[in-house]
Write a protein that holds these residues in place. Structure first.
Motif, PDB file in Angstrom:
ATOM      1  N   GLY A 118       0.803  -1.219   0.000  1.00 17.40           N
ATOM      2  CA  GLY A 118       0.000   0.000   0.000  1.00 17.40           C
ATOM      3  C   GLY A 118       0.834   1.266   0.000  1.00 17.40           C
ATOM      4  O   GLY A 118       2.034   1.257   0.286  1.00 17.40           O
ATOM      5  N   ILE A 119       0.171   2.361  -0.342  1.00 20.21           N
ATOM      6  CA  ILE A 119       0.803   3.684  -0.396  1.00 20.21           C
ATOM      7  C   ILE A 119       0.148   4.558   0.654  1.00 20.21           C
ATOM      8  O   ILE A 119      -1.081   4.536   0.796  1.00 20.21           O
ATOM      9  N   PRO A 120       0.909   5.321   1.440  1.00 25.63           N
ATOM     10  CA  PRO A 120       0.288   6.229   2.411  1.00 25.63           C
ATOM     11  C   PRO A 120      -0.759   7.125   1.744  1.00 25.63           C
ATOM     12  O   PRO A 120      -0.550   7.615   0.634  1.00 25.63           O
ATOM     13  N   VAL A 121      -1.866   7.310   2.424  1.00 23.49           N
ATOM     14  CA  VAL A 121      -2.985   8.062   1.839  1.00 23.49           C
ATOM     15  C   VAL A 121      -2.548   9.454   1.427  1.00 23.49           C
ATOM     16  O   VAL A 121      -2.943   9.963   0.369  1.00 23.49           O
ATOM     17  N   GLU A 122      -1.678  10.083   2.229  1.00 23.03           N
ATOM     18  CA  GLU A 122      -1.252  11.455   1.906  1.00 23.03           C
ATOM     19  C   GLU A 122      -0.374  11.512   0.662  1.00 23.03           C
ATOM     20  O   GLU A 122      -0.160  12.592   0.102  1.00 23.03           O
ATOM     21  N   ASP A 123       0.140  10.357   0.220  1.00 22.92           N
ATOM     22  CA  ASP A 123       1.014  10.325  -0.957  1.00 22.92           C
ATOM     23  C   ASP A 123       0.290   9.893  -2.227  1.00 22.92           C
ATOM     24  O   ASP A 123       0.891   9.924  -3.304  1.00 22.92           O
ATOM     25  N   LEU A 124      -0.969   9.472  -2.117  1.00 23.43           N
ATOM     26  CA  LEU A 124      -1.676   8.968  -3.296  1.00 23.43           C
ATOM     27  C   LEU A 124      -1.778  10.028  -4.399  1.00 23.43           C
ATOM     28  O   LEU A 124      -1.712   9.710  -5.581  1.00 23.43           O
ATOM     29  N   GLY A 125      -1.927  11.298  -4.002  1.00 27.38           N
ATOM     30  CA  GLY A 125      -2.035  12.361  -4.997  1.00 27.38           C
ATOM     31  C   GLY A 125      -0.715  12.744  -5.637  1.00 27.38           C
ATOM     32  O   GLY A 125      -0.693  13.514  -6.599  1.00 27.38           O
ATOM     33  N   LYS A 126       0.404  12.216  -5.106  1.00 30.49           N
ATOM     34  CA  LYS A 126       1.725  12.566  -5.631  1.00 30.49           C
ATOM     35  C   LYS A 126       2.325  11.483  -6.521  1.00 30.49           C
ATOM     36  O   LYS A 126       3.392  11.674  -7.083  1.00 30.49           O
ATOM     37  N   VAL A 127       1.636  10.342  -6.599  1.00 32.15           N
ATOM     38  CA  VAL A 127       2.218   9.175  -7.261  1.00 32.15           C
ATOM     39  C   VAL A 127       2.632   9.464  -8.692  1.00 32.15           C
ATOM     40  O   VAL A 127       3.679   9.007  -9.168  1.00 32.15           O
ATOM     41  N   PHE A 128       1.819  10.229  -9.420  1.00 29.22           N
ATOM     42  CA  PHE A 128       2.080  10.467 -10.838  1.00 29.22           C
ATOM     43  C   PHE A 128       2.875  11.750 -11.083  1.00 29.22           C
ATOM     44  O   PHE A 128       2.989  12.208 -12.217  1.00 29.22           O
ATOM     45  N   GLU A 129       3.414  12.349 -10.031  1.00 28.51           N
ATOM     46  CA  GLU A 129       4.241  13.536 -10.199  1.00 28.51           C
ATOM     47  C   GLU A 129       5.662  13.119 -10.578  1.00 28.51           C
ATOM     48  O   GLU A 129       6.163  12.088 -10.103  1.00 28.51           O
ATOM     49  N   PRO A 130       6.339  13.903 -11.423  1.00 35.53           N
ATOM     50  CA  PRO A 130       7.718  13.560 -11.808  1.00 35.53           C
ATOM     51  C   PRO A 130       8.637  13.506 -10.591  1.00 35.53           C
ATOM     52  O   PRO A 130       8.626  14.396  -9.746  1.00 35.53           O
ATOM     53  N   GLY A 131       9.436  12.446 -10.514  1.00 35.92           N
ATOM     54  CA  GLY A 131      10.413  12.324  -9.453  1.00 35.92           C
ATOM     55  C   GLY A 131       9.928  11.617  -8.204  1.00 35.92           C
ATOM     56  O   GLY A 131      10.736  11.318  -7.324  1.00 35.92           O
ATOM     57  N   TRP A 132       8.617  11.319  -8.106  1.00 35.81           N
ATOM     58  CA  TRP A 132       8.122  10.681  -6.886  1.00 35.81           C
ATOM     59  C   TRP A 132       8.469   9.200  -6.884  1.00 35.81           C
ATOM     60  O   TRP A 132       8.235   8.492  -7.861  1.00 35.81           O
ATOM     61  N   ARG A 133       9.038   8.745  -5.770  1.00 34.11           N
ATOM     62  CA  ARG A 133       9.372   7.325  -5.660  1.00 34.11           C
ATOM     63  C   ARG A 133       8.941   6.732  -4.319  1.00 34.11           C
ATOM     64  O   ARG A 133       9.311   5.642  -3.961  1.00 34.11           O
ATOM     65  N   GLY A 134       8.156   7.495  -3.579  1.00 34.35           N
ATOM     66  CA  GLY A 134       7.538   6.940  -2.384  1.00 34.35           C
ATOM     67  C   GLY A 134       8.413   6.867  -1.158  1.00 34.35           C
ATOM     68  O   GLY A 134       8.016   6.334  -0.142  1.00 34.35           O
ATOM     69  N   THR A 135       9.616   7.400  -1.216  1.00 36.26           N
ATOM     70  CA  THR A 135      10.491   7.372  -0.037  1.00 36.26           C
ATOM     71  C   THR A 135      11.330   8.625   0.006  1.00 36.26           C
ATOM     72  O   THR A 135      11.920   9.017  -0.998  1.00 36.26           O
ATOM     73  N   PRO A 136      11.398   9.326   1.138  1.00 39.60           N
ATOM     74  CA  PRO A 136      12.194  10.552   1.204  1.00 39.60           C
ATOM     75  C   PRO A 136      13.680  10.305   1.032  1.00 39.60           C
ATOM     76  O   PRO A 136      14.422  11.168   0.602  1.00 39.60           O
ATOM     77  N   ALA A 137      14.149   9.101   1.369  1.00 40.16           N
ATOM     78  CA  ALA A 137      15.583   8.824   1.227  1.00 40.16           C
ATOM     79  C   ALA A 137      15.983   8.686  -0.226  1.00 40.16           C
ATOM     80  O   ALA A 137      17.127   8.950  -0.585  1.00 40.16           O
ATOM     81  N   ARG A 138      15.058   8.217  -1.073  1.00 40.98           N
ATOM     82  CA  ARG A 138      15.274   8.068  -2.506  1.00 40.98           C
ATOM     83  C   ARG A 138      16.571   7.321  -2.800  1.00 40.98           C
ATOM     84  O   ARG A 138      17.493   7.867  -3.417  1.00 40.98           O
ATOM     85  N   PRO A 139      16.690   6.070  -2.350  1.00 41.26           N
ATOM     86  CA  PRO A 139      17.938   5.341  -2.589  1.00 41.26           C
ATOM     87  C   PRO A 139      18.120   5.028  -4.047  1.00 41.26           C
ATOM     88  O   PRO A 139      17.166   4.805  -4.775  1.00 41.26           O
ATOM     89  N   ALA A 140      19.363   5.027  -4.500  1.00 34.67           N
ATOM     90  CA  ALA A 140      19.663   4.687  -5.884  1.00 34.67           C
ATOM     91  C   ALA A 140      20.137   3.246  -5.945  1.00 34.67           C
ATOM     92  O   ALA A 140      20.794   2.748  -5.052  1.00 34.67           O
ATOM     93  N   GLY A 141      19.814   2.597  -7.015  1.00 35.47           N
ATOM     94  CA  GLY A 141      20.215   1.215  -7.185  1.00 35.47           C
ATOM     95  C   GLY A 141      19.690   0.691  -8.491  1.00 35.47           C
ATOM     96  O   GLY A 141      18.892   1.332  -9.157  1.00 35.47           O
ATOM     97  N   LYS A 142      20.079  -0.499  -8.833  1.00 35.01           N
ATOM     98  CA  LYS A 142      19.700  -1.014 -10.150  1.00 35.01           C
ATOM     99  C   LYS A 142      18.212  -1.285 -10.253  1.00 35.01           C
ATOM    100  O   LYS A 142      17.659  -1.328 -11.346  1.00 35.01           O
ATOM    101  N   ASP A 143      17.525  -1.475  -9.104  1.00 36.96           N
ATOM    102  CA  ASP A 143      16.105  -1.762  -9.145  1.00 36.96           C
ATOM    103  C   ASP A 143      15.254  -0.529  -8.892  1.00 36.96           C
ATOM    104  O   ASP A 143      14.042  -0.620  -8.802  1.00 36.96           O
ATOM    105  N   VAL A 144      15.878   0.631  -8.710  1.00 41.67           N
ATOM    106  CA  VAL A 144      15.128   1.851  -8.444  1.00 41.67           C
ATOM    107  C   VAL A 144      15.138   2.719  -9.678  1.00 41.67           C
ATOM    108  O   VAL A 144      16.186   3.037 -10.213  1.00 41.67           O
ATOM    109  N   GLY A 145      13.948   3.094 -10.131  1.00 40.44           N
ATOM    110  CA  GLY A 145      13.858   3.912 -11.336  1.00 40.44           C
ATOM    111  C   GLY A 145      14.151   5.369 -11.059  1.00 40.44           C
ATOM    112  O   GLY A 145      14.483   5.764  -9.945  1.00 40.44           O
TER     113      GLY A 145
END
Length: 373
Positions: A309-336
């Protein structure tokens, strides 16, 4: 018969006098066309009185009226002129006050971008102008707000993309230096990692290019009728190896045989992004369910995952550029790069469709509506 001739004569003389004075009055008004409206109204009232007086003078000289009657008419024109001028001043003052109030309100709009309509506009014409200015001000305010949001999104996206570019570039530099210095014992492994990071950078740059085309409304679509199940099967086949490696099952959830009128390449991109996103965020052992049906004259595509699931407060941000659902935004081969879902929304909306996301038990569900063929 004679009375009729006299009336016709009076009418012709009146017409000639009115035209003569009217032409002169029009010339005066033309010369004053950039002057005050109040003064022009006063000139118009004086011209009207002069037309009447000139007509009676002409008729008096032609013997239609006695000298005494002509003098009486001319004397009557004096208070008539005074009253006309007074009325013009009153009306002009009202219009002038309305004009000045509108000018002050317009200056305020130029300073802070908001238009406060004056309480009294002065006339129906100024009232219409006030309404138009209020509507324009509202549109400009909405446009400024949208521009502010887009600018904030653009700055955030640049920061995120800079981070995403810096990480693989740093890795590429380190691996290249290791190869150059002879420090890399397993050169094939290093070369494979360099190729992997290069492909990731290429995908990120391609996503940025596609997103810029979408946001500038320059995305060109080649619409053709196609069976939606065929597109789904192709996308599932392409993502299956990645799902198998992650231990994620791909499950059909009811796919109706429906045709859509879409750009095949772009909708395949939508399916690939949605399926890749679902597989990437589903825990090993979970399942991704794909379904499609027609409803309300559109084809509805649904992809459900087991992401928790996605936090309710983040549902409206899902389709915004750059959103990946985590403030840390880790980089890796499986992270877009956080652009895939923004591209999905842009492509679907270019097809006059819509996208949405909602939470379901154990995960979330993405839906996209597309036009039927």
């Amino acid at each position: 018969m004679k009375a009729m001739q006299d009336l016709l004569f009076v009418a012709l003389v009146s017409l000639w006098c009115s035209v003569a004075v009217g032409v002169l009055g029009a010339a005066v008004l033309w010369m004053m066309r950039r002057g005050s409206l109040v003064v022009m109204m006063m000139v118009l009232s004086v011209v009207t009185v002069i037309e009447i007086a000139f007509t009676f003078v002409a008729l008096g000289f032609l013997g239609v009226f006695t000298e005494q009657a002509m003098v009486a008419v001319l004397l009557a024109c004096i208070p008539t002129t005074a009253v006309s001028l007074a009325l013009c001043l009153l009306l002009g003052a009202r219009i002038l006050n309305g004009s000045r109030s509108l000018a002050r309100a317009t200056r305020t709009m130029g300073e802070d971008g908001r238009f406060a309509a004056p309480a009294h506009s002065g006339s129906a014409e100024l009232a219409v102008l006030t309404q138009e200015l209020a509507a324009t001000s509202a549109a400009l305010t909405a446009s400024r707000e949208q521009e502010r949001v887009l600018e904030a999104s653009r700055r955030q996206l640049i920061a995120w993309v800079s981070h995403d570019l810096r990480t693989p570039l740093a890795g590429l530099r380190a691996m290249t230096e290791a190869l150059q210095d002879g420090m890399a014992r397993d050169q094939d492994r290093y070369l494979g990692l360099i190729l992997q990071e290069t492909q990731r950078l290429d995908q990120l740059v391609g996503d940025l290019f596609d997103l810029s085309r979408i946001q500038s409304n320059s995305l060109t679509l080649s619409l053709t009728p196609v069976a939606l199940p065929d597109l789904i099967n192709d996308a599932v086949t392409a993502i299956e190896p990645q799902a198998r490696n992650r231990g994620v099952r791909l499950v059909p959830g009811g796919i109706e045989s429906i045709e859509v009128r879409v750009d095949v390449r772009q909708i395949s991109r939508v399916l690939g992004n949605l399926l890749g996103n679902a597989v990437r965020h589903t825990h090993p052992g979970g399942a991704v369910t794909v379904s499609a049906h027609s409803a309300g004259g559109t084809a509805v595509l649904s992809i459900s995952d087991a992401c928790g699931g996605i936090p309710v407060e983040d549902l409206g941000k899902v389709f915004e550029p750059g959103w990946r659902g985590t403030p840390a935004r880790p980089a890796g081969k499986d992270v877009g790069g956080g652009l895939g879902l923004a591209i999905v929304r842009g492509i679907v909306e270019a097809h006059h469709g819509a996208v949405a996301v909602d939470n379901i038990e154990g995960g979330c569900r993405f839906t996209a509506s597309l036009p039927l063929a």
